[in-house]
Design a protein around this motif. Structure first.
Motif, short mmCIF file in Angstrom:
data_model
loop_
_atom_site.label_atom_id
_atom_site.label_comp_id
_atom_site.label_asym_id
_atom_site.label_seq_id
_atom_site.Cartn_x
_atom_site.Cartn_y
_atom_site.Cartn_z
N VAL A 356 0.96 -1.13 -0.02
CA VAL A 356 0.00 0.05 -0.05
C VAL A 356 1.09 1.05 0.10
N PHE A 357 1.90 1.25 0.77
CA PHE A 357 2.86 2.43 0.94
C PHE A 357 3.58 2.87 -0.58
N ILE A 358 4.13 1.52 -1.27
CA ILE A 358 4.51 1.77 -2.53
C ILE A 358 3.54 2.26 -3.80
N PHE A 359 2.27 1.91 -3.52
CA PHE A 359 1.45 2.15 -4.69
C PHE A 359 0.79 3.82 -4.21
N LEU A 360 0.40 3.98 -2.96
CA LEU A 360 0.22 5.41 -2.64
C LEU A 360 0.87 6.47 -2.35
N GLN A 361 2.34 5.99 -2.04
CA GLN A 361 3.28 6.61 -1.93
C GLN A 361 3.29 7.88 -1.02
N GLY A 362 2.80 7.61 0.36
CA GLY A 362 2.83 8.64 1.09
C GLY A 362 2.59 7.84 2.50
N TRP A 363 3.14 8.21 3.57
CA TRP A 363 2.79 7.51 4.96
C TRP A 363 1.40 8.10 5.45
N ARG A 364 1.02 9.41 4.95
CA ARG A 364 -0.62 9.50 5.57
C ARG A 364 -1.55 8.63 4.70
N ALA A 365 -1.21 8.58 3.70
CA ALA A 365 -2.36 7.69 3.02
C ALA A 365 -2.35 6.37 3.40
N THR A 366 -1.01 5.67 3.63
CA THR A 366 -0.74 4.47 4.08
C THR A 366 -1.56 4.06 5.57
N LEU A 367 -1.38 4.95 6.55
CA LEU A 367 -1.66 4.99 7.85
C LEU A 367 -3.17 4.65 7.87
N CYS A 493 -9.43 10.27 7.06
CA CYS A 493 -8.92 10.96 5.58
C CYS A 493 -9.01 12.64 5.93
N SER A 494 -10.17 12.93 6.55
CA SER A 494 -10.47 14.40 6.85
C SER A 494 -9.39 15.03 7.85
N LEU A 495 -9.00 14.21 8.40
CA LEU A 495 -7.83 14.55 9.77
C LEU A 495 -6.48 14.48 9.40
N ILE A 496 -6.14 13.45 8.57
CA ILE A 496 -4.77 13.05 8.23
C ILE A 496 -4.16 13.47 6.80
N LEU A 497 -5.12 13.33 5.84
CA LEU A 497 -4.66 13.73 4.39
C LEU A 497 -4.31 14.99 4.20
N LYS A 498 -3.26 15.21 3.20
CA LYS A 498 -2.98 16.59 3.02
C LYS A 498 -2.45 16.69 1.46
N PRO A 499 -2.42 17.80 1.03
CA PRO A 499 -2.42 17.98 -0.45
C PRO A 499 -0.67 17.38 -0.64
N LYS A 500 -0.45 16.33 -1.45
CA LYS A 500 0.84 15.73 -1.91
C LYS A 500 1.87 16.72 -2.45
N LYS A 501 2.94 16.54 -1.78
CA LYS A 501 4.17 17.31 -2.37
C LYS A 501 5.06 16.37 -3.10
N LYS A 502 5.88 16.88 -4.09
CA LYS A 502 6.64 15.80 -4.88
C LYS A 502 7.80 15.43 -3.99
N ALA A 503 8.14 14.08 -3.97
CA ALA A 503 8.87 13.52 -3.31
C ALA A 503 10.47 13.86 -3.83
N PHE A 510 13.06 6.52 -6.19
CA PHE A 510 12.51 5.20 -6.04
C PHE A 510 10.76 5.40 -6.62
N TYR A 511 10.20 6.16 -6.13
CA TYR A 511 8.86 6.66 -6.61
C TYR A 511 8.56 6.61 -8.02
N ARG A 512 9.52 7.35 -8.82
CA ARG A 512 9.53 7.60 -10.28
C ARG A 512 9.97 6.17 -11.08
N GLY A 513 11.01 5.72 -10.55
CA GLY A 513 11.32 4.50 -11.14
C GLY A 513 10.24 3.52 -11.25
N PHE A 514 9.68 3.39 -9.82
CA PHE A 514 8.44 2.51 -9.64
C PHE A 514 7.21 2.78 -10.86
N ASN A 515 7.09 4.14 -10.67
CA ASN A 515 5.87 4.64 -11.42
C ASN A 515 6.17 4.21 -13.04
#
Length: 632
Positions: A356-367, A493-503, A510-515
């Protein structure tokens, strides 16, 4: 519904916490077993007609009880075992869906109707009606390494000091002592003396019954008494006889010349064993073998742990040169099996979070999925007590499979919310909009998955009973997951998620290569699907070939009710020709013991001579071995 919990996230979190707390409390109180309770309830009726042969027992005891027992509610079948030692065991098998307690009550009522038809000796001995236990939960062996104590002493030490203590351990239904009979006063009658004095054995039995009694003698000085009485004493008269000398003085007859015929004149009296029809050994040495049977529906592991703890405490009071060992513990495989499944459960959970972390690419979304999955799995146990389920390998395997299903709902919600956040909406607005879009699909997914598994519970018989818990476990976890996806996930989601920033940095690389790699794989898959769609005939041919191949391979795979597993122990039985003596059986079992103990991998060989666990009957031509393998 989702909007309510988005506006009140604490309510959703509290509900999830309650799910977890109730689930943990249920886990602590649930019985633990290897498999669900799938064995049809069986009631055993047991009694002994002292001195009777098997045919007499069948005609005078078994037949009247069977006639009354016939037609009892929900009975599948019944069968009786009649032995030449006068023992009767009548087994009544009931439908798997019935309550064993009700079955026992029904069997007890039918047995009571037959009491008037039974011989008085059988009624005096007693007829027991209890739930049948086919094999022992564990064995405890008492031995004397230095040879100080014989088998009779060891067995009676178990009868007197351990039997009652062990039956009080939670989860232990009964204890059977193999090895030797209880202490008894043995009267070896001299036939020539009986003939000379014109006496019979029934006269001796009658004299013993009349003179070996408890004699209440009342009180001295009890009311009404004359005035001035200061003391009241209870009179204690001699009761039951205790030693051979007292039995020897029993009067059998008074002759006209005033002389008395006593028991010592016609018999030899000694303290011995009640029966010599059985013996027990541990690794070839004399031993008292205690077979402990589990109470149906109890926690097997807790019962074994309770017995082990009790034996450690009782060990402090053992006389010198007396030791105990546990040559058989049937829960070892259960412990290892559950341990391995729990290990697999943790591994699966960790792998799911990583993916899930690899595909969602963010600890907030994974949590959010990482929190939703344990709530669904632990909350499933809260329903187990209501359904009469236990913690077993089938249920735990269902949870392992459910991990991949329950995480989907949370991922759907997170992906939808992140998609709306990328459009410029705030996390709260994005969550509300996303739930309006995915609430229907989430509910539909839960209903479809439940519809796939729940029909399994309608499979009749033992097979349905076995896989019912597997299917219901998955269905409940999926339903709880859907509920979490409508309550907990949007609140988080309403408490944790924030707009994503480019890693940036190594993680961003790693994210770019995986994508890029995943995008190429996706494009290739889409092209392949397009080719198969255009070549429809070829697709059908390949599908037919694969289906036929699966059928051919499936027929070659061995079938079975359950997979074979190494339980860590074996049972073995030996039966000599009918009417073979106990001495002959003892010699044969000693030869087999030697072969067994010389076999690599064998740790204990517990032998019971004069008993067959296959039939549950004591006879002179049978022997049984409990073979325990070394830890694997």
């Amino acid at each position: 519904m989702a909007k309510f919990f988005v506006n009140r996230p604490i309510v959703a979190i509290v509900i999830s916490i309650i799910f977890v707390i109730v689930g943990i409390v249920a886990i602590l109180g649930l019985p633990i077993a290897q498999y669900p309770d799938i064995v049809p309830p069986e009631i055993v009726i047991n009694t002994t007609y002292v001195g009777a042969d098997a045919q007499t027992v069948e005609q005078s005891v078994a037949t009247p009880i069977e006639q009354e027992m016939s037609g009892v509610d929900n009975m599948n079948y019944m069968y009786s075992l009649n032995a030449n030692n006068g023992e009767l065991k009548l087994y009544v098998n009931f439908d798997v869906k019935t309550d064993p307690n009700i079955d026992q009550v029904l069997a007890q009522m039918r047995k009571a109707q037959a009491d008037s038809k039974l011989p008085s000796e059988v009624r005096d001995y007693g007829v027991t009606v209890k739930k049948s236990t086919s094999s022992p939960l564990m064995l405890v062996a008492l031995s004397s390494p230095g040879g100080t104590y014989d088998a009779t002493f060891l067995a009676n030490y178990a009868y007197i000091n351990l039997n009652d203590q062990l039956t009080r351990v939670p989860g232990i239904a009964s204890v059977t002592v193999f090895g030797a009979g209880q202490y008894a006063m043995r009267l070896w009658v001299k036939p020539d003396q009986l003939a000379k004095l014109n006496l019979t054995v029934p006269e001796i039995v009658d004299a013993i019954k009349k003179q070996n009694t408890v004699n209440p003698a009342g009180q001295v000085g009890s009311e009404p008494v004359p005035a001035g009485q200061e003391y009241t004493y209870a009179i204690r008269a001699q009761g039951r006889l205790e030693d051979p000398e007292e039995f020897a003085r029993i009067v059998l007859r008074a002759n006209p010349d005033g002389s008395l015929v006593r028991l010592k004149d016609v018999a030899r009296i000694e303290l011995g064993s009640q029966t010599y029809a059985m013996s027990g050994r541990l690794n070839g040495k004399a031993s008292a073998v205690l077979a402990l049977y589990q109470l149906p529906g109890s926690n097997a592991i807790a019962a074994v742990d309770g017995v082990t703890k009790l034996m450690e405490e009782m060990k402090n009071n053992f006389p010198s040169d007396l030791e105990y060992s546990i040559p058989l513990d049937t829960t070892q495989s259960v412990r290892e099996g559950i341990k391995e499944i729990l290990h697999t459960l943790v591994e699966a959970l960790v792998l799911v979070i990583i993916v899930v972390f690899i595909f969602l690419q963010g600890w907030r979304a994974t949590l959010i999925p990482a929190l939703a999955v344990p709530v669904s799995l632990i909350g499933t146990f809260a329903v187990f007590p209501l359904l009469g389920f236990s913690i077993n390998t089938i249920a735990l395997m269902g949870l392992v499979l459910a991990i991949g299903l329950v995480v989907d709902d949370a991922i759907v919600v997170v992906e939808a919310v992140e998609h709306n956040i990328e459009k410029g909406l705030s996390p709260r607005e994005a969550t509300i909009k996303a739930m309006e879009e995915v609430s229907g699909p989430v509910v539909a997914i839960a209903l479809v998955l439940s519809a796939v598994f729940l029909p399994t519970i309608f499979i009749p018989g033992i097979t349905g009973k076995l896989y019912q818990q597997f299917a219901v476990t998955i269905a409940i976890s999926v339903i709880i997951s859907a509920f979490n996806a409508l309550t907990l996930s949007p609140a988080l989601c309403s408490l944790i998620l924030k707009p994503k920033k480019k890693a940036r940095g190594p993680l961003g690389a790693f994210y770019r290569g995986f994508n890029n790699l995943f995008g190429k794989a996706t494009n290739s898959y889409v092209k392949l699907c397009g080719w198969f769609i255009r070549k429809f005939a070829i697709s059908l041919v390949l599908l037919a070939i694969m289906t036929a191949g699966i059928g051919v391979i499936g027929k070659q795979v061995p079938g079975g009710f359950l997979p074979e597993e190494d339980q860590g122990y074996l049972y073995a039985g030996v039966q000599l020709p009918d009417a073979a003596s106990l001495q002959r059986t003892d010699v044969a079992t000693r030869d087999l013991e030697k072969i067994i103990m010389e076999t690599p991998g064998v740790q204990y060989c517990t032998t019971v001579v004069g008993y067959s666990m296959l039939s549950g009957v004591t006879n002179t031509y049978s022997g049984f071995f409990f073979i325990t393998l070394k830890p694997w």
